[in-house]
Write an enzyme that holds these catalytic residues in place. Sequence first.
Site, PDB file in Angstrom:
ATOM      1  N   ASP A 176       0.855  -1.183   0.000  1.00 15.12           N
ATOM      2  CA  ASP A 176       0.000   0.000   0.000  1.00 15.12           C
ATOM      3  C   ASP A 176       0.893   1.237   0.000  1.00 15.12           C
ATOM      4  O   ASP A 176       1.801   1.364   0.825  1.00 15.12           O
ATOM      5  CB  ASP A 176      -0.900  -0.003   1.237  1.00 15.12           C
TER       6      ASP A 176
ATOM      7  N   HIS B 210      -3.379  14.380   0.541  1.00 18.45           N
ATOM      8  CA  HIS B 210      -3.644  13.531   1.700  1.00 18.45           C
ATOM      9  C   HIS B 210      -2.486  13.587   2.685  1.00 18.45           C
ATOM     10  O   HIS B 210      -2.685  13.757   3.899  1.00 18.45           O
ATOM     11  CB  HIS B 210      -3.879  12.091   1.236  1.00 18.45           C
TER      12      HIS B 210
ATOM     13  N   GLU C  64     -10.191   4.441   3.607  1.00 18.00           N
ATOM     14  CA  GLU C  64      -9.337   5.170   2.682  1.00 18.00           C
ATOM     15  C   GLU C  64      -9.730   4.753   1.269  1.00 18.00           C
ATOM     16  O   GLU C  64      -9.700   3.562   0.937  1.00 18.00           O
ATOM     17  CB  GLU C  64      -7.858   4.892   2.939  1.00 18.00           C
TER      18      GLU C  64
ATOM     19  N   THR D 120      -8.844  -5.287   4.136  1.00 20.06           N
ATOM     20  CA  THR D 120      -8.730  -4.417   2.967  1.00 20.06           C
ATOM     21  C   THR D 120      -9.717  -4.942   1.940  1.00 20.06           C
ATOM     22  O   THR D 120      -9.644  -6.107   1.552  1.00 20.06           O
ATOM     23  CB  THR D 120      -7.311  -4.436   2.374  1.00 20.06           C
TER      24      THR D 120
END
Length: 402
Positions: free
Chosen positions: A119, A126, A190, A246
Amino acid sequence: MTSWVTDPAFARDQPFGPQTLPYGVIDVGSDTDGPRVAVRLGDHALPLRSVAHDLGDLAGLVSGPSLDPLLAATRAEWSELRARLVALVSQPSTPTGATLVPLRDVRMALPFTVGDYVDFYSSRHHAENVGRIMRPDSDPLLPNWTHLPVGYHGRSGTVVVSGTGIERPHGQRRGSSGPHFGPSGRLDIEAEVGFVCGGPVARRVPTSAVAEHIFGVVLVNDWSARDIQGWEYQPLGPFLGKSFATSVSAWITPLDALAEARVPVPAVDHPRVPYLVEDTPGGLDLRLAVEWNGTVVSRPRFADMSYSCAQQLAHMTVNGATVRPGDLFASGTVSGPEPAQRGCFLELSWGGQEEITLADGVTRTFLEDGDEVVITATAPGEDGAVVGIAPVRGRVLPAVDL
């Protein structure tokens, strides 16, 4: 020419028309065939096993219960299979054996075996917002950020398909007199874009070879327990605050479908290290939307990301690490310069200080049990067509008793 597919959602001005043709794995509970590879045609799925005779020597890549054999093929085979499918769904007569299954009648499976998972953290907006929230008295960007795509290795075993319920995680949290242990009270999302890898095993992949090793694109929700993360992340970074789940899209949009969406990444004020230089634009013009209990609370733009998937893959492998079929890497949170373009609730609520009002009048800062988040995205296609990236959906379940 009129297609034999009569689904009104199978049109060039709809996300899942003939310009997209994403791959997934469906399971129809009423039959005994088990999971099988399919392409999405509007609001229907076409099992590819049923049209194997039209796919010729490539049928074996999509006749099993997962996309693993297809990911292990080559870019030339991916492109040829897509060309055959475009021709197949564009013809006026129904191919022999072809059966369309309504999506409402299928259960979607995780379409491939996830290998390594990385990731990244590639949105400058951000990163700066999080820096201002977490380190208000320091420079929001650390010195390395504009020179390399920052990332971490995640836990591939907790990658789940869209629609899977997300159990609220337990962990340690900072307290006034020491750590507390219990369910996270600051559960977040996210909104990210993920890249599914394929092709031959390789090391040190240059930016020019990205198309040989990225099969397609999914949306990713990197669920994040901010209170757990805030206590544990120094000095080594994300761990239990990220590794519990995830979520990824159930359908993979082929990279070939996004040829018209290529854009350059934003410029930097210093030379790139040579291995990160791109000869052709590697960014993507994807428009995301984040829905919280049915209310759109953010519309981030992937074109604002500071690093492309080609630069991320090049960085990920430049030290000699391998990329293999089934590896997955995600972009990091997609956020833009405006408040309505922030891709996580930590930013939208500014660390929990500002409430977000949903359409029903309910206010939130972080996720409550029963909340549902849906992330969607589209991209421009050829001659005004709309290319879809399949949504990623998840609902928060209560923490289990320990």
